[in-house]
Scaffold this motif. Structure first.
Motif, short mmCIF file in Angstrom:
data_model
loop_
_atom_site.label_atom_id
_atom_site.label_comp_id
_atom_site.label_asym_id
_atom_site.label_seq_id
_atom_site.Cartn_x
_atom_site.Cartn_y
_atom_site.Cartn_z
N CYS A 58 0.91 -1.22 -0.06
CA CYS A 58 -0.14 -0.19 0.01
C CYS A 58 0.76 1.41 0.13
O CYS A 58 0.62 2.28 0.64
CB CYS A 58 -0.90 0.03 1.34
N VAL A 61 -0.96 4.60 -0.65
CA VAL A 61 -2.11 5.07 0.28
C VAL A 61 -3.25 5.22 -0.77
O VAL A 61 -4.00 4.57 -1.47
CB VAL A 61 -1.75 5.69 1.41
N GLU A 62 -3.47 6.69 -0.68
CA GLU A 62 -4.67 7.13 -1.36
C GLU A 62 -4.14 7.97 -2.81
O GLU A 62 -5.18 8.65 -3.30
CB GLU A 62 -5.45 8.10 -0.76
N LEU A 74 -4.65 2.18 -1.76
CA LEU A 74 -6.29 1.55 -1.38
C LEU A 74 -6.75 1.43 -2.61
O LEU A 74 -7.40 -0.05 -2.70
CB LEU A 74 -6.67 2.33 -0.32
N HIS A 78 -8.50 -2.56 -3.45
CA HIS A 78 -9.87 -3.11 -3.34
C HIS A 78 -10.01 -3.70 -4.63
O HIS A 78 -10.80 -4.53 -4.56
CB HIS A 78 -10.63 -1.72 -3.45
N PRO A 107 1.52 8.55 5.16
CA PRO A 107 0.89 7.54 6.26
C PRO A 107 0.84 7.94 7.67
O PRO A 107 2.01 8.03 8.30
CB PRO A 107 1.06 6.08 5.56
N ILE A 111 -4.54 7.11 11.06
CA ILE A 111 -5.27 7.44 9.76
C ILE A 111 -5.50 6.33 8.91
O ILE A 111 -6.42 5.92 8.40
CB ILE A 111 -4.88 8.76 9.12
N LEU A 112 -4.31 5.60 8.77
CA LEU A 112 -4.59 4.19 8.09
C LEU A 112 -5.42 3.35 8.52
O LEU A 112 -6.27 2.87 7.71
CB LEU A 112 -3.13 3.60 7.54
N GLU A 114 -8.05 3.96 10.39
CA GLU A 114 -9.62 4.48 10.07
C GLU A 114 -9.80 4.26 8.76
O GLU A 114 -10.95 3.71 8.27
CB GLU A 114 -9.63 6.03 10.28
N LYS A 115 -9.04 4.52 7.68
CA LYS A 115 -9.18 4.03 6.36
C LYS A 115 -9.46 2.65 5.88
O LYS A 115 -10.11 2.41 4.82
CB LYS A 115 -8.25 4.94 5.41
N ALA A 116 -8.67 1.77 6.59
CA ALA A 116 -8.59 0.36 6.12
C ALA A 116 -9.86 -0.33 6.99
O ALA A 116 -10.31 -1.34 6.49
CB ALA A 116 -7.45 -0.20 6.75
N TYR A 119 -13.13 -1.79 5.30
CA TYR A 119 -12.87 -2.73 4.40
C TYR A 119 -12.40 -4.13 4.95
O TYR A 119 -11.95 -5.25 4.48
CB TYR A 119 -12.00 -2.41 3.12
#
Length: 132
Positions: A58, A61-62, A74, A78, A107, A111-112, A114-116, A119
């Motif tokens: 990853c 990240v975004e 991410l 997915h 990262p 925060i990672l 929360e985003k992960a 899923y």
């Protein structure tokens, strides 16, 4: 003990010795050049592999990035997970870990996480131990 069986590209299967109806496998997603992507998915499907744990790169990240190239974020993860689910290689019991974070993706662990979390992905950290 565990025997290993190589899978093309960034996948490696870990298979326990002895009789087992379920393949224990670990997917080390570091590089996935587009020229071998289909070969990897074909191999997994042909061998009907089922993964107990997958660990996916990853780095970005975004940061938007194409599915071709060497690292994922991410959105790419997915898509890979969805495809593996459709193939029956992973399911709700598969441990899904994201790893290999770069400063480019900015990262921060919380925060990672929360985003992960939505899923069902776990966020790797130094010294992390997973039983599967």
């Amino acid at each position: 003990g565990i025997k290993t069986a190589g899978i093309p590209a960034r996948f490696a299967a870990l298979i326990p010795s002895g009789e087992s109806s379920k393949t224990r496998a670990f997917s080390a997603a570091i590089d996935f050049p587009d020229e071998v992507e289909e070969e990897v998915f074909d191999f997994i499907q042909r061998k009907q592999l089922r993964f107990d744990l997958i660990s996916m790169d990853c780095t970005n990240v975004e940061i938007p990035i194409a599915d071709t190239g060497s690292h994922m974020g991410l959105p790419n993860i997915h898509r890979v997970v969805k495809r593996l689910e459709q193939m029956g290689a992973v399911d709700q019991n598969t441990v899904k870990i994201i790893n290999h974070f770069s400063h480019n993706g900015n990262p921060q662990q919380h925060i990672l996480e929360e985003k992960a979390a939505p899923y069902g992905y776990l966020v790797a950290y130094d010294g992390m131990k997973i039983e599967f």
